[in-house]
Design a protein around this motif. Structure first.
Motif, PDB file in Angstrom:
ATOM      1  N   SER A   1      50.552  81.367  67.842  1.00 11.60           N
ATOM      2  CA  SER A   1      50.499  81.941  66.495  1.00 11.60           C
ATOM      3  C   SER A   1      49.334  81.401  65.659  1.00 11.60           C
ATOM      4  O   SER A   1      48.701  82.144  64.914  1.00 11.60           O
ATOM      5  CB  SER A   1      51.823  81.704  65.764  1.00 11.60           C
TER       6      SER A   1
ATOM      7  N   ARG B   1      55.482  82.047  76.195  1.00 11.69           N
ATOM      8  CA  ARG B   1      55.866  81.927  74.797  1.00 11.69           C
ATOM      9  C   ARG B   1      55.386  83.129  74.000  1.00 11.69           C
ATOM     10  O   ARG B   1      54.367  83.735  74.330  1.00 11.69           O
ATOM     11  CB  ARG B   1      55.251  80.654  74.207  1.00 11.69           C
ATOM     12  N   ILE B   2      56.125  83.416  72.937  1.00 10.39           N
ATOM     13  CA  ILE B   2      55.725  84.441  71.991  1.00 10.39           C
ATOM     14  C   ILE B   2      55.305  83.744  70.696  1.00 10.39           C
ATOM     15  O   ILE B   2      55.799  82.642  70.418  1.00 10.39           O
ATOM     16  CB  ILE B   2      56.881  85.436  71.732  1.00 10.39           C
TER      17      ILE B   2
HETATM   18  N1  LIG Z   1      52.739  76.938  69.448  1.00  6.76           N
HETATM   19  C1  LIG Z   1      53.309  78.225  69.766  1.00  6.76           C
HETATM   20  C2  LIG Z   1      54.829  78.105  69.864  1.00  6.76           C
HETATM   21  C3  LIG Z   1      55.480  79.445  70.188  1.00  6.76           C
HETATM   22  C4  LIG Z   1      56.939  79.268  70.638  1.00  6.76           C
HETATM   23  O1  LIG Z   1      57.406  78.159  70.947  1.00  6.76           O
HETATM   24  N2  LIG Z   1      57.647  80.395  70.658  1.00  6.76           N
HETATM   25  C5  LIG Z   1      59.016  80.343  71.151  1.00  6.76           C
HETATM   26  C6  LIG Z   1      59.859  81.443  70.531  1.00  6.76           C
HETATM   27  S1  LIG Z   1      60.310  81.101  68.879  1.00  6.76           S
HETATM   28  C7  LIG Z   1      58.986  80.630  72.647  1.00  6.76           C
HETATM   29  O2  LIG Z   1      58.316  81.531  73.062  1.00  6.76           O
HETATM   30  N3  LIG Z   1      59.703  79.822  73.421  1.00  6.76           N
HETATM   31  C8  LIG Z   1      59.873  80.008  74.835  1.00  6.76           C
HETATM   32  C9  LIG Z   1      59.687  78.735  75.624  1.00  6.76           C
HETATM   33  O3  LIG Z   1      59.082  77.773  75.127  1.00  6.76           O
HETATM   34  O4  LIG Z   1      60.150  78.742  76.776  1.00  6.76           O
HETATM   35  C10 LIG Z   1      52.881  79.225  68.699  1.00  6.76           C
HETATM   36  O5  LIG Z   1      52.563  78.800  67.592  1.00  6.76           O
HETATM   37  O6  LIG Z   1      52.840  80.435  69.002  1.00  6.76           O
END
Ligand SMILES: N[C@@H](CCC(=O)N[C@@H](CS)C(=O)NCC(=O)O)C(=O)O
Length: 245
Positions: A62, A48-49
């Motif tokens: 984040s 995740r980013i």
């Molecule tokens: N709790 C994490 C959530 C981050 C997240 O869900 N990012 C999404 C992009 S908007 C992601 O990387 N999704 C890829 C996946 O879950 O496979 C944070 O706050 O950074």
């Protein structure tokens, strides 16, 4: 410092806007998480980013990144000082990241934009309809009871304000605008927060990221003046993470 993650992600936007508030300089590797390489997966095990690289220290998520930045760097505080306000700010940040993440990202933006674009799969229309007709309105009813009519949640703009407003940008990218007659506080708050220079200054990079083709994206972002890393953790083909089937 480096932030790994696309300018279009609501979670990346939150971190970059908070870094802007603090006056911290950074470079971005603007990858979509599905295109991350082995090194990305080693450092961000959920694929995740955003991922933050600060010298030899790396950390993902984040909220964890924003808390670290507040602990490690002076400048504009991202959370209020009073313990009760601070707890409430963390709760509203969590509500945004989890609930607004579900209703705006996974059940709406992801379905409408990412699924067809990245995976070549059709959108799940039932999920989109449920989000639009039931889940987004319920989340906005709650926000309407929490958000101020003027200004920001705790005086100065901070992480909770930005976390909430950030999801509405992605909602707008997929065609959703809050009805200002039904949710006047929420609509006004979102508009104010997204217009703050710490957030608004990111918009031009988001537009370039959304509109350029993957192969010419880095060049287009550089030409728009985006502060990019020289190297990337991006691959040419997408991979699925452990959290998404
Ligand atoms: N709790 C994490 C959530 C981050 C997240 O869900 N990012 C999404 C992009 S908007 C992601 O990387 N999704 C890829 C996946 O879950 O496979 C944070 O706050 O950074």
């Amino acid at each position: 410092m480096k932030i790994i993650g696309s300018f279009v992600s609501p979670y990346v936007r939150k971190v970059l806007a908070c870094m802007n508030l603090k006056g911290l300089s950074y470079e971005v590797d603007p990858i979509t998480p599905f295109f991350g390489d082995d090194e990305f997966e080693r450092l961000s095990p959920l694929r995740r980013i955003p991922l933050l690289v600060d010298g030899d220290f790396t950390i993902c998520d984040s909220s964890v990144i924003c808390a670290y930045l507040d602990d490690a760097y002076p400048g504009h505080p991202l959370f209020p000082a009073n313990p009760k306000d601070r707890a409430r700010a963390r709760w509203l940040e969590e509500f945004a990241d989890t609930r607004l993440g579900d209703v705006f990202i996974w059940n709406f933006f992801y379905q409408k934009v990412v699924r067809p674009l990245v995976w070549g799969e059709p959108s799940d229309e039932e999920r989109i309809e449920k989000s639009l007709n039931e889940d987004i309105p319920a989340a906005l009813d709650y926000l309407e009871s929490q958000l101020p009519a003027d200004g920001f949640l705790f005086g100065e703009i901070g992480a909770a304000d930005i976390a909430i407003a950030s999801f509405f940008r992605n909602g707008a990218y997929a065609g959703y605008e809050p009805d200002a007659t039904r949710w006047p506080r929420t609509a006004g708050f979102v508009e104010r927060t997204l217009a703050h220079p710490a957030v608004a200054s990111l918009l031009k990079y988001e537009d370039v990221q959304r509109n350029a083709e993957i192969k010419s994206r880095r060049q287009a972002l550089l030409e728009a003046g985006a502060p990019l890393t020289s190297e990337t953790m991006g691959l040419r083909e997408p991979r699925r993470g452990m959290m998404r089937l």
